[in-house]
Design a protein around this motif. Structure first.
Motif, mmCIF file in Angstrom:
data_model
loop_
_atom_site.group_PDB
_atom_site.id
_atom_site.type_symbol
_atom_site.label_atom_id
_atom_site.label_comp_id
_atom_site.label_asym_id
_atom_site.label_seq_id
_atom_site.Cartn_x
_atom_site.Cartn_y
_atom_site.Cartn_z
ATOM 1 N N LEU A 74 0.811 -1.214 0.000
ATOM 2 C CA LEU A 74 0.000 0.000 0.000
ATOM 3 C C LEU A 74 0.845 1.264 0.000
ATOM 4 N N PHE A 75 2.036 1.179 0.572
ATOM 5 C CA PHE A 75 2.869 2.373 0.680
ATOM 6 C C PHE A 75 3.210 2.969 -0.683
ATOM 7 N N SER A 76 3.458 2.103 -1.669
ATOM 8 C CA SER A 76 3.809 2.608 -3.000
ATOM 9 C C SER A 76 2.574 3.009 -3.803
ATOM 10 N N GLU A 77 1.374 2.613 -3.331
ATOM 11 C CA GLU A 77 0.145 2.952 -4.045
ATOM 12 C C GLU A 77 -0.478 4.250 -3.536
ATOM 13 N N ALA A 83 0.321 7.590 3.001
ATOM 14 C CA ALA A 83 1.289 6.555 3.344
ATOM 15 C C ALA A 83 1.863 6.806 4.732
ATOM 16 N N ALA A 84 2.102 8.087 5.061
ATOM 17 C CA ALA A 84 2.628 8.425 6.384
ATOM 18 C C ALA A 84 1.623 8.065 7.478
ATOM 19 N N LEU A 87 1.736 4.363 7.958
ATOM 20 C CA LEU A 87 2.933 3.966 8.700
ATOM 21 C C LEU A 87 2.729 4.200 10.196
ATOM 22 N N ALA A 88 2.102 5.343 10.529
ATOM 23 C CA ALA A 88 1.828 5.630 11.946
ATOM 24 C C ALA A 88 0.944 4.545 12.551
ATOM 25 N N LEU A 89 -0.063 4.082 11.801
ATOM 26 C CA LEU A 89 -0.925 2.995 12.274
ATOM 27 C C LEU A 89 -0.114 1.724 12.480
ATOM 28 N N MET A 90 0.755 1.444 11.530
ATOM 29 C CA MET A 90 1.587 0.241 11.594
ATOM 30 C C MET A 90 2.454 0.254 12.858
ATOM 31 N N LEU A 91 3.049 1.398 13.152
ATOM 32 C CA LEU A 91 3.926 1.496 14.324
ATOM 33 C C LEU A 91 3.134 1.431 15.633
ATOM 34 N N PRO A 111 6.726 16.349 1.602
ATOM 35 C CA PRO A 111 7.859 17.246 1.398
ATOM 36 C C PRO A 111 9.115 16.756 2.098
ATOM 37 N N LEU A 112 10.110 17.617 2.119
ATOM 38 C CA LEU A 112 11.427 17.240 2.611
ATOM 39 C C LEU A 112 11.394 16.796 4.071
ATOM 40 N N HIS A 113 10.599 17.477 4.904
ATOM 41 C CA HIS A 113 10.606 17.117 6.331
ATOM 42 C C HIS A 113 10.097 15.696 6.547
ATOM 43 N N LEU A 114 9.194 15.207 5.674
ATOM 44 C CA LEU A 114 8.735 13.831 5.786
ATOM 45 C C LEU A 114 9.870 12.870 5.431
ATOM 46 N N VAL A 115 10.625 13.201 4.382
ATOM 47 C CA VAL A 115 11.770 12.365 4.005
ATOM 48 C C VAL A 115 12.763 12.302 5.156
#
Length: 601
Positions: A74-77, A83-84, A87-91, A111-115
């Motif tokens: 799902l992350f790439s879709e 996606a973020a 990921l928070a749910l996953m963690l 944006p950059l801060h997410l990277v």
């Protein structure tokens, strides 16, 4: 003995209502948590994350055995922000990412801060030595235009770097225009694959450094590396940009010898190369030999015919394209209109415009109206051209107005040309050609004070006139000549040949056309600058290096002037050469004292 609950036959899921019904059936059968069913449900929900992500989150949160394999696809879709959240749910479950998580998450992250946050998490979880995760970090920083951060990660990569890491650096630097930095990385690569070679070549092509791209291609071949269709297409495009016909032919022969399949992209590149290097018949031969012709191939061939002059052939080829069941697009319409414009086919051009728009539902864009203006303007039908502009559903851009402006200069409409000219200059204030055209318009009417005003405005805005440059390719040697300046080992010989050339064609009836010379000076003095126009110098050099019956190919950065056009016709007959000149607008094939444009350009 227990038996597994039957699995329902998969049905197409097109609405959320169908998904809910299917999901409830899976729950009743006790197979909703099966990985294949869960992945199918989640994949559907990912199509509309704004509406369905909460449903997907509940499904994952209540899964009896959550695993990263459910999340990773799902992350790439999903868009980065969704996606973020996932990921928070996953963690929070808690469920730790695995080796496939970051390669799916990072490449599209912004944006950059997410990277930066994802990079920090990656380091915290110990994936800094995982090659695929490292490569994903590099790609993410380049996608956010931060080559400095990507380089820092790369330098600290150590043993985790592989050929993909190095190639990501080369490609990322090239995309940001840092071609020299990319070359430094490329030269230091411990190993290269075809993607690496193509990345460096493509970077040079994108930067307009076509000869450098061909140098890389030559190095690849010298090392015995077998190419593929992507590398071949890039090499052909480099030959096209350089106007290097001999090299283009060589690459084409290499493709044929290597057995590389001529797919749509490569076939179109080869056809385009021959068209733009002045070999329209060779382009036709390659085009006709294609077993399957895609839309791009048709467009390249029609466009090639359009700029070489045979407008009737271009329109006829469009008809063949239709009969083959290939529907035209925006590019096709531009090419057909250009063909009609360059051939003076006014009625046919208007008919094609109306027919294609109506038959195929193509909504005309700015460039299509620009073609119509050019169609009428070249023919001197300035009122019709102006009517097209007045009836446009959008405000005309500088290209559309520029087409009418150029037509006013050609046909001597001072009043309309002056009104349009000042407007064009304000819209495109750093384009020297606009000022020169207006100054020429005033000069043709003897309005020297207005000529001086235009020049003064250029000085005030620090706009300098673009110098005429012509490039000639003789025996694989590419030489450039600039108007009024000659830096060449054989400069004395070239000037001598130029003077002799003009003397001999003068004896055959050539008379200098001084109409386009701006200065208010006597006619005899106007003739001297004409001698040093770049294409005349290039032709003189070509005469030193060729024999009667040979073909000379010249590329000029500006529109060929009337005097050079007339002089080249005489040269082709007196010196028995075929001379192909590619100027800013089209190709001119000079042979036996005639030009393919029939003096309509």
């Amino acid at each position: 003995m227990s038996t597994a609950a039957p699995s329902p036959t998969p049905i197409p899921l097109t609405t959320i209502a169908e998904l809910r019904q299917h999901h409830s059936q899976l729950v009743r059968l006790g197979v909703a948590s099966h990985p294949s069913h869960a992945r199918r449900l989640l994949s559907f929900l990912a199509r509309d994350p704004d509406s369905h992500l909460p449903y997907a989150a509940r499904l994952l949160a209540h899964h009896p055995d959550p695993h990263p394999a459910l999340f990773n696809p799902l992350f790439s879709e999903l868009p980065p922000r969704h996606a973020a959240r996932l990921l928070a749910l996953m963690l929070s479950l808690p469920l730790a990412p695995d080796h496939f998580t970051f390669p799916r998450l990072l490449p599209g992250a912004q944006p950059l801060h997410l990277v930066a946050q994802l990079h920090a998490l990656l380091l915290k979880l110990g994936f800094h030595a995982h090659t695929q995760s490292l490569n994903a970090v590099l790609a993410a920083y380049f996608a956010n235009a931060r080559p400095d951060l990507a380089s820092r990660v790369f330098r600290g990569g150590g043993g985790a770097l592989d050929v993909v890491s190095w190639t990501t650096m080369v490609g990322g630097l090239c995309k940001l225009g840092l071609v020299d930095d990319a070359r430094e990385v490329f030269d230091g690569m411990p190993e290269r694959n075809l993607v690496s070679w193509n990345a460096m070549m493509s970077g040079y092509v994108k930067a307009g450094r076509f000869l450098d791209a061909l140098e890389v291609f030559d190095e690849m071949r010298a090392r015995g590396v077998e190419g593929n269709g992507f590398v071949a297409a890039t090499a052909v495009v480099a030959c096209t940009g350089a106007g290097a016909l001999a090299r283009g032919r060589e690459v084409h022969r290499w493709v044929e010898r290597s057995g590389i399949g001529m797919d749509e992209k490569l076939a179109s590149a080869v056809v385009d190369m021959y068209c733009k290097c002045g070999c329209i018949e060779e382009a036709r031969r390659v085009f006709e030999a294609l077993p399957v012709k895609g839309l791009t191939s048709w467009n390249c061939m029609i466009g090639g015919l359009a700029v070489h002059g045979p407008g009737e052939d271009a329109v006829e080829l469009f008809g063949r394209m239709e009969r083959d069941g290939v529907a035209p697009d925006d590019v096709t319409l531009v090419n057909v209109l250009t063909a009609c414009s360059h051939a003076g086919m006014i009625s046919e051009g208007r008919r094609c415009f109306d027919y294609i728009v109506r038959r195929y539902g193509i909504e005309p864009k700015m460039e299509h109206y620009g073609c119509l203006v050019d169609l009428y303007g070249r023919a001197g039908q300035l009122e019709e051209a102006k009517k097209v502009i007045d009836d446009m559903p959008m405000e005309p851009d500088v290209g559309v107005l520029g087409a009418l402006f150029g037509a006013c200069r050609i046909h001597g409409d001072i009043d309309l040309g002056e009104a349009i000219g000042w407007r064009v200059i304000e819209m495109d204030s750093q384009n020297s050609g606009r000022y020169v055209l207006l100054a020429n318009l005033f000069a043709s009417a003897g309005r020297w004070e207005d000529v001086a005003k235009v020049r003064q405005l250029m000085d005030e805005r620090n706009v300098s006139k673009e110098a005429g440059r012509s490039v000639i390719d003789v025996d694989s040697e590419v030489c450039e000549f600039q108007c009024g300046s000659l830096c060449h080992p054989r400069a004395e010989e070239v000037y001598g040949m130029a003077k002799d050339m003009m003397k001999r064609i003068g004896a055959e009836g050539y008379v200098p056309n001084t109409r386009d010379v701006l200065h208010d000076i006597v006619e005899e003095e106007k003739e001297t600058p004409l001698l040093y126009h770049s294409e005349k110098l290039a032709i003189a050099f070509g005469l030193l290096r060729t024999r009667p019956g040979d073909t000379m190919r010249i590329t000029k950065n500006l529109r060929v002037c009337r005097d050079c056009h007339e002089a080249t016709k005489f040269v082709s007959r007196v010196f028995e050469r075929e001379i192909v000149v590619r100027d800013r607008n089209r190709f001119h094939h000079f042979k036996d004292g005639k030009c393919s444009c029939k003096d309509y350009w």
